[in-house]
Write a protein that holds these residues in place. Structure first.
Motif, PDB file in Angstrom:
ATOM      1  N   PRO A   2      -4.557   4.790  -6.972  1.00 41.91           N
ATOM      2  CA  PRO A   2      -5.422   4.385  -8.077  1.00 41.91           C
ATOM      3  C   PRO A   2      -6.775   5.085  -8.014  1.00 41.91           C
ATOM      4  O   PRO A   2      -7.132   5.709  -7.017  1.00 41.91           O
ATOM      5  CB  PRO A   2      -5.584   2.883  -7.848  1.00 41.91           C
ATOM      6  CG  PRO A   2      -5.584   2.772  -6.347  1.00 41.91           C
ATOM      7  CD  PRO A   2      -4.605   3.818  -5.859  1.00 41.91           C
TER       8      PRO A   2
ATOM      9  N   VAL B  59      -6.561  -4.001  -6.300  1.00 40.34           N
ATOM     10  CA  VAL B  59      -5.866  -3.013  -7.111  1.00 40.34           C
ATOM     11  C   VAL B  59      -4.624  -3.614  -7.764  1.00 40.34           C
ATOM     12  O   VAL B  59      -4.000  -4.528  -7.233  1.00 40.34           O
ATOM     13  CB  VAL B  59      -5.468  -1.793  -6.241  1.00 40.34           C
ATOM     14  CG1 VAL B  59      -4.386  -2.201  -5.240  1.00 40.34           C
ATOM     15  CG2 VAL B  59      -4.974  -0.645  -7.100  1.00 40.34           C
ATOM     16  N   SER B  60      -4.284  -3.109  -8.952  1.00 38.99           N
ATOM     17  CA  SER B  60      -3.052  -3.490  -9.626  1.00 38.99           C
ATOM     18  C   SER B  60      -2.611  -2.321 -10.491  1.00 38.99           C
ATOM     19  O   SER B  60      -3.171  -2.073 -11.554  1.00 38.99           O
ATOM     20  CB  SER B  60      -3.245  -4.736 -10.495  1.00 38.99           C
ATOM     21  OG  SER B  60      -2.055  -5.046 -11.191  1.00 38.99           O
ATOM     22  N   ASN B  61      -1.614  -1.587 -10.025  1.00 32.83           N
ATOM     23  CA  ASN B  61      -1.153  -0.424 -10.771  1.00 32.83           C
ATOM     24  C   ASN B  61      -0.435  -0.784 -12.062  1.00 32.83           C
ATOM     25  O   ASN B  61      -0.265   0.067 -12.928  1.00 32.83           O
ATOM     26  CB  ASN B  61      -0.204   0.421  -9.913  1.00 32.83           C
ATOM     27  CG  ASN B  61      -0.938   1.403  -9.025  1.00 32.83           C
ATOM     28  OD1 ASN B  61      -1.524   1.020  -8.020  1.00 32.83           O
ATOM     29  ND2 ASN B  61      -0.960   2.658  -9.407  1.00 32.83           N
ATOM     30  N   PHE B  62      -0.015  -2.043 -12.198  1.00 26.95           N
ATOM     31  CA  PHE B  62       0.736  -2.442 -13.379  1.00 26.95           C
ATOM     32  C   PHE B  62      -0.033  -3.422 -14.244  1.00 26.95           C
ATOM     33  O   PHE B  62       0.544  -4.232 -14.947  1.00 26.95           O
ATOM     34  CB  PHE B  62       2.090  -3.022 -12.953  1.00 26.95           C
ATOM     35  CG  PHE B  62       2.942  -2.030 -12.224  1.00 26.95           C
ATOM     36  CD1 PHE B  62       3.618  -1.046 -12.905  1.00 26.95           C
ATOM     37  CD2 PHE B  62       3.016  -2.053 -10.839  1.00 26.95           C
ATOM     38  CE1 PHE B  62       4.387  -0.110 -12.235  1.00 26.95           C
ATOM     39  CE2 PHE B  62       3.779  -1.131 -10.159  1.00 26.95           C
ATOM     40  CZ  PHE B  62       4.467  -0.142 -10.853  1.00 26.95           C
TER      41      PHE B  62
ATOM     42  N   ASN C 244       0.841  -1.194   0.000  1.00 27.78           N
ATOM     43  CA  ASN C 244       0.000   0.000   0.000  1.00 27.78           C
ATOM     44  C   ASN C 244       0.882   1.252   0.000  1.00 27.78           C
ATOM     45  O   ASN C 244       1.156   1.846   1.050  1.00 27.78           O
ATOM     46  CB  ASN C 244      -0.924  -0.003   1.218  1.00 27.78           C
ATOM     47  CG  ASN C 244      -1.967   1.095   1.135  1.00 27.78           C
ATOM     48  OD1 ASN C 244      -1.910   1.954   0.257  1.00 27.78           O
ATOM     49  ND2 ASN C 244      -2.918   1.077   2.053  1.00 27.78           N
TER      50      ASN C 244
ATOM     51  N   ASP D  33      -0.318  -0.786  -4.827  1.00 30.06           N
ATOM     52  CA  ASP D  33      -1.339   0.263  -4.769  1.00 30.06           C
ATOM     53  C   ASP D  33      -0.643   1.612  -4.724  1.00 30.06           C
ATOM     54  O   ASP D  33      -0.009   1.968  -3.731  1.00 30.06           O
ATOM     55  CB  ASP D  33      -2.193   0.049  -3.507  1.00 30.06           C
ATOM     56  CG  ASP D  33      -3.361   1.018  -3.414  1.00 30.06           C
ATOM     57  OD1 ASP D  33      -3.258   2.129  -3.967  1.00 30.06           O
ATOM     58  OD2 ASP D  33      -4.376   0.677  -2.781  1.00 30.06           O
ATOM     59  N   VAL D  34      -0.737   2.381  -5.817  1.00 31.20           N
ATOM     60  CA  VAL D  34      -0.139   3.719  -5.874  1.00 31.20           C
ATOM     61  C   VAL D  34      -1.185   4.690  -6.415  1.00 31.20           C
ATOM     62  O   VAL D  34      -1.306   4.896  -7.619  1.00 31.20           O
ATOM     63  CB  VAL D  34       1.131   3.761  -6.754  1.00 31.20           C
ATOM     64  CG1 VAL D  34       1.819   5.124  -6.612  1.00 31.20           C
ATOM     65  CG2 VAL D  34       2.094   2.666  -6.375  1.00 31.20           C
TER      66      VAL D  34
ATOM     67  N   THR E 136       0.000   3.991  -1.483  1.00 29.98           N
ATOM     68  CA  THR E 136      -0.872   5.157  -1.322  1.00 29.98           C
ATOM     69  C   THR E 136      -0.817   5.641   0.124  1.00 29.98           C
ATOM     70  O   THR E 136      -0.765   6.851   0.388  1.00 29.98           O
ATOM     71  CB  THR E 136      -2.310   4.805  -1.715  1.00 29.98           C
ATOM     72  OG1 THR E 136      -2.329   4.334  -3.067  1.00 29.98           O
ATOM     73  CG2 THR E 136      -3.213   6.019  -1.611  1.00 29.98           C
TER      74      THR E 136
END
Length: 335
Positions: free
Chosen positions: A320, A304-307, A206, A317-318, A208
């Protein structure tokens, strides 16, 4: 393309393929059983599998005298084992009412059996914030990060004292298991269906929360805590450990989600024929998706998947966008 003295040129790239490069090879063995139960009112499906991928496409460093920096070659082996199960039952079946219930279960584990190159990292933002590492004998989705020894550790002929900084496994993106529960209930011309998803385990980085901590505006930043007899706050404590204990930004990705609910009504054939003579049937439905989420994860969504939807380096998680909740009406007409 680059310019030399104003003239356009072509530059040889730093990566080259081995002259013996071959496709990866996959071999899978699967065993299972399907059974009908309770006088055809129930079904059971059970499968186990093992998949071995050999001749993996890997990279290794070349001598600079070759004119290239990296070579892509075949080597190594990845093994994946899994279990899939499904159970379906019909608890009620009458002339007016029918209830069909189905549950599915899935779990998988991966392991790097052979790796002819040193361990390497394939995603993340370094060990201070968590990174995915491919290493022989380890899971393909393991997450490594910085940590400090809480007890002496023997490494070779040396003994590392308490407080020594090390890089070690701090989590794994692969969950313990996934389950889903689907129920379909019909009463005369009405039909109600619902899908519930459950994920147990899995680690999520995480970042974020890390960004909010830097701005001192995370939800629990000012929550008082006591560490070693000294009073501080939850956010200040996490920042104090940044770079030394990556696990403070690692969270459990478990969740239960009410994924989808649909309520439908099928109009009587006589009514459909009077309204539109060429129609056979008509059905009106109202559906909702992503209605409820139950999780201890402090971010917006544990899925979540930022990539993107990739096998490795998923659970990061960045900042999103939040997941969307949608509702829609639909009218189906058959001719």
């Amino acid at each position: 393309t680059q310019n030399i003295a104003g003239l356009p040129t072509l530059v040889v790239q730093g990566t080259v393929a081995s002259t013996e490069l071959r496709p990866e090879r996959q071999r899978e063995i699967e065993a299972g059983v399907d059974a009908t139960l309770f006088g055809a009112r129930g079904t059971l499906e059970l499968s186990i599998f093992q998949k071995n991928i050999t001749e993996l496409l890997l990279q290794r460093t070349l001598a600079p005298s070759t004119g290239f920096a990296t070579e892509i070659f075949n080597g190594g082996e990845l093994r994946t084992r899994g279990l899939e199960a499904a159970l379906g039952v019909v608890p009620i079946q009458t002339a007016d009412v029918q209830w069909v219930s189905r549950a599915t279960f899935f779990t998988t584990r991966s392991k790097i059996i052979d790796l002819p190159v040193p361990a390497f990292r394939v995603g993340g933002f370094g060990t201070a914030l968590g990174a995915f590492e491919i290493a022989e004998g380890a899971s393909a989705t393991q997450i490594v990060g910085n940590d400090t020894l809480s007890a002496p550790q023997i490494v070779g002929n040396d003994t590392l004292p308490i407080g020594t900084p090390v890089v070690r496994k701090i989590g794994d993106a692969t969950p313990d298991f996934n389950m889903s529960f689907n129920n379909d209930i019909s009463y005369k011309r009405f039909r109600l269906s619902a899908l519930l998803d459950w994920q147990k385990g899995g680690s999520l980085i995480n970042l974020t929360k890390f960004l909010y901590d830097l701005g001192q505006n995370s939800v629990d930043f000012n929550t008082p805590i006591t560490v070693g007899g000294e009073e501080t706050t939850a956010g200040a404590r996490r920042l104090a450990l940044f770079g030394r204990q990556t696990a403070v930004f690692m969270e459990d990705a478990s969740f239960v989600k009410l994924r989808e609910v649909t309520l439908a009504y099928e109009f009587p054939e006589e009514l459909v024929g009077r309204l539109w003579g060429r129609a056979r049937y008509a059905q009106l439905s109202l559906s909702g998706r992503n209605l409820l989420t139950f999780t201890d994860y402090s971010g917006l969504d544990p899925e979540v998947s930022n990539f993107g939807n990739q096998n490795i380096a998923r659970n990061i998680d960045v900042a999103p966008f939040p997941p969307s909740r949608s509702f829609w009406f639909s009218l189906r007409v058959g001719f």
